[in-house]
Design a protein around this motif. Structure first.
Motif, PDB file in Angstrom:
ATOM      1  N   PRO A 101      -0.019  -0.538  -7.595  1.00  0.00           N
ATOM      2  CA  PRO A 101       0.254   0.876  -7.293  1.00  0.00           C
ATOM      3  C   PRO A 101       1.701   1.317  -7.498  1.00  0.00           C
ATOM      4  O   PRO A 101       1.977   2.515  -7.458  1.00  0.00           O
ATOM      5  N   THR A 102       2.616   0.377  -7.695  1.00  0.00           N
ATOM      6  CA  THR A 102       4.006   0.811  -7.850  1.00  0.00           C
ATOM      7  C   THR A 102       4.561   0.601  -9.254  1.00  0.00           C
ATOM      8  O   THR A 102       5.728   0.916  -9.493  1.00  0.00           O
ATOM      9  N   THR A 103       3.799   0.077 -10.169  1.00  0.00           N
ATOM     10  CA  THR A 103       4.352  -0.162 -11.512  1.00  0.00           C
ATOM     11  C   THR A 103       3.461   0.345 -12.638  1.00  0.00           C
ATOM     12  O   THR A 103       3.766   0.105 -13.798  1.00  0.00           O
ATOM     13  N   THR A 104       2.422   1.043 -12.323  1.00  0.00           N
ATOM     14  CA  THR A 104       1.447   1.389 -13.358  1.00  0.00           C
ATOM     15  C   THR A 104       2.034   2.270 -14.459  1.00  0.00           C
ATOM     16  O   THR A 104       1.894   1.968 -15.648  1.00  0.00           O
ATOM     17  N   ALA A 105       2.675   3.352 -14.094  1.00  0.00           N
ATOM     18  CA  ALA A 105       3.221   4.267 -15.104  1.00  0.00           C
ATOM     19  C   ALA A 105       4.291   3.571 -15.938  1.00  0.00           C
ATOM     20  O   ALA A 105       4.356   3.747 -17.161  1.00  0.00           O
ATOM     21  N   PRO A 134       2.448  12.450 -12.132  1.00  0.00           N
ATOM     22  CA  PRO A 134       2.625  13.318 -10.957  1.00  0.00           C
ATOM     23  C   PRO A 134       3.873  14.178 -11.087  1.00  0.00           C
ATOM     24  O   PRO A 134       4.874  13.745 -11.646  1.00  0.00           O
ATOM     25  N   ILE A 170       3.172  11.028  -2.951  1.00  0.00           N
ATOM     26  CA  ILE A 170       4.570  10.797  -3.346  1.00  0.00           C
ATOM     27  C   ILE A 170       5.508  11.745  -2.601  1.00  0.00           C
ATOM     28  O   ILE A 170       6.536  11.324  -2.055  1.00  0.00           O
ATOM     29  N   PHE A 229       5.754   5.863  -2.046  1.00  0.00           N
ATOM     30  CA  PHE A 229       6.067   5.498  -3.426  1.00  0.00           C
ATOM     31  C   PHE A 229       4.806   4.977  -4.094  1.00  0.00           C
ATOM     32  O   PHE A 229       4.184   4.038  -3.613  1.00  0.00           O
ATOM     33  N   LEU A 230       4.478   5.593  -5.201  1.00  0.00           N
ATOM     34  CA  LEU A 230       3.187   5.295  -5.825  1.00  0.00           C
ATOM     35  C   LEU A 230       3.261   5.701  -7.294  1.00  0.00           C
ATOM     36  O   LEU A 230       3.931   6.665  -7.639  1.00  0.00           O
ATOM     37  N   GLN A 231       2.611   4.936  -8.130  1.00  0.00           N
ATOM     38  CA  GLN A 231       2.512   5.311  -9.538  1.00  0.00           C
ATOM     39  C   GLN A 231       1.059   5.285  -9.964  1.00  0.00           C
ATOM     40  O   GLN A 231       0.264   4.510  -9.442  1.00  0.00           O
ATOM     41  N   GLY A 232       0.758   6.124 -10.926  1.00  0.00           N
ATOM     42  CA  GLY A 232      -0.572   6.100 -11.522  1.00  0.00           C
ATOM     43  C   GLY A 232      -0.447   5.882 -13.008  1.00  0.00           C
ATOM     44  O   GLY A 232       0.665   5.785 -13.541  1.00  0.00           O
TER      45      GLY A 232
END
Lengths: 261, 148
Positions: free
Chosen positions: A67-71, A260, B135, B140-143
């Motif tokens: 969840p913290t490195t995908t992009a 986002p 966020i 902290f979160l990425q997609g």
């Protein structure tokens, strides 16, 4: 690019041209620059594994995501996994004597093969090699110096790069066949910047007088305005961020990639 | 919280909401979900909608708000609870991000996007719009990025 401009142009790039691969020769330049970095004991503190995103199958790419490195992993076409090789002290005795033979470590400064064999190795280096804290401390410092060279070599070649923490080492280790003696330090993302190379302007830094001192910690190292002006001309000191259009730049890049906002 | 009525869910052919948020499911028939106001009034949702600091909290974010409402309804939770599920209390009493909670929520977003019937780029944007909510509430979160 001149050295001062390379240093001044470096940014942590977070939007890459996901479609443009990094040429292998540019990676070689980065690695050679890292390999030329200063290092104590002439030891090889670091190891690195380069992985091109598009060479990975979908299953492996998914395994690397979290969840913290995908992009980050989606946008950067090239990943460099940096490690400390905790076995770096091995062979130090021979490497130091090699430097004595090359007169890089001269008698003028107290060096001799006898010193290496009789004192330095048994009384200093071997004990250090058995102290885990010292091994990691030295390894981290020296690997960081090497990475810095690789970063600047990337910038010099028009590449963008950004350092990230390792967050999925348990998955990465078997995928890359990483030995047990390698300790992860940084994931370096590399690619061509999708954002402007200035990335919205130079990041805020405190004046050197807050960080450097002259003769005594109470005496700040005051900058010479003429030198500052020269560094501005030569590109080490650049226009500060954020540029007036930076928010819009980030917004448009985010929309391009569906990220986002 | 009651579930959003299926007729509120938009279809891919309905096009983006006024704020550009991609939509999925059948087109809206104009009915206003009773829960929408409650979602909009929650501190977490307001924090999200006010993120630009430009006062755009009304129709400009309508699609985002509806999406959040549908997601919350699908989980039977509220926006504030959603954020709380991604945090945990430390031994010293501080609030920290819960790695497990964040992972569960991220998986819930991915499952929700599938359930909405969104595909391709729309699916990515839909999921990342929900991640934006978390966020801007400090998680902290990425997609994934739409790179194909």
């Amino acid at each position: 690019m001149e050295f001062n401009r390379v240093v001044g142009t470096r940014r942590s790039i977070r939007f890459f041209k996901s479609w443009r691969p990094v040429e292998r020769e540019k990676l070689q330049v980065m690695f050679e620059a890292a390999n030329r970095a200063s290092r104590s004991m002439n030891a090889d503190y670091f190891r690195a594994v380069v992985v091109n995103r598009d060479d990975l199958d979908a299953e492996t790419r998914d395994a690397l995501r979290n969840p913290t490195t995908t992009a980050d992993l989606d946008l950067a076409p090239t990943y460099i996994f940096w490690y400390i090789d905790l076995d770096y002290v091995a062979g130090a005795q021979d490497r130091l004597k090699e430097l004595v033979e090359q007169h890089a470590l001269p008698a003028a400064h107290g060096w001799s093969k006898a010193y290496v064999d009789d004192f330095l190795w048994p009384q200093v280096l071997e004990p250090i090699s058995k102290d885990p804290n010292a091994v990691v401390f030295m390894g981290a410092v020296e690997t960081g110096i090497a990475i810095c060279n690789a970063i600047n070599a990337a910038v010099d070649q028009g590449l963008g790069t950004c350092m990230h923490a390792f967050t999925a080492n348990d998955k990465i280790k078997p995928l890359l066949g990483v030995p047990d003696t390698w300790l992860p330090v940084w994931l370096q993302l590399v690619g061509y910047p999708a954002e402007e190379p200035e990335a919205g302007g130079q990041r805020p830094r405190r004046p050197i007088s807050k960080l450097f001192f002259e003769g005594h910690c109470s005496r700040p190292f005051e900058e010479d305005p003429e030198v500052t002006e020269r560094l501005e001309r030569e590109g080490m000191i650049q226009a500060p961020g954020p540029f007036p259009y930076r928010a819009q730049e980030v917004r448009m890049l985010s929309r391009m990639y569906g990220l986002p906002e | 919280m009651s579930a959003i009525h299926p007729s509120e869910v938009r279809t891919p052919t309905a096009g983006p909401a006024p704020d550009g948020t991609p939509t999925a499911g059948p087109a809206p028939d104009g009915r206003v979900d009773a829960d929408l106001d409650a979602v909009a009034a929650s501190p977490a949702a307001r924090r999200w909608l006010e993120r630009d600091g430009d006062g755009r909290v009304g129709a400009a974010h309508d699609g985002e708000l509806r999406l959040l409402a549908r997601f919350c309804a699908s989980l039977g939770t509220t926006p504030d609870e959603l954020v709380a599920q991604c945090t945990r209390a430390t031994k010293s009493g501080d609030t920290a991000i819960s790695a497990a909670g964040r992972r569960r929520t991220d998986q819930a977003i991915s499952a929700f996007v599938v359930a909405e019937g969104a595909v391709g780029r729309d699916a990515i944007v839909l999921g990342n719009t929900l991640r934006s909510f978390l966020i801007h509430n400090g998680i902290f979160l990425q997609g994934p990025a739409a790179i194909e």
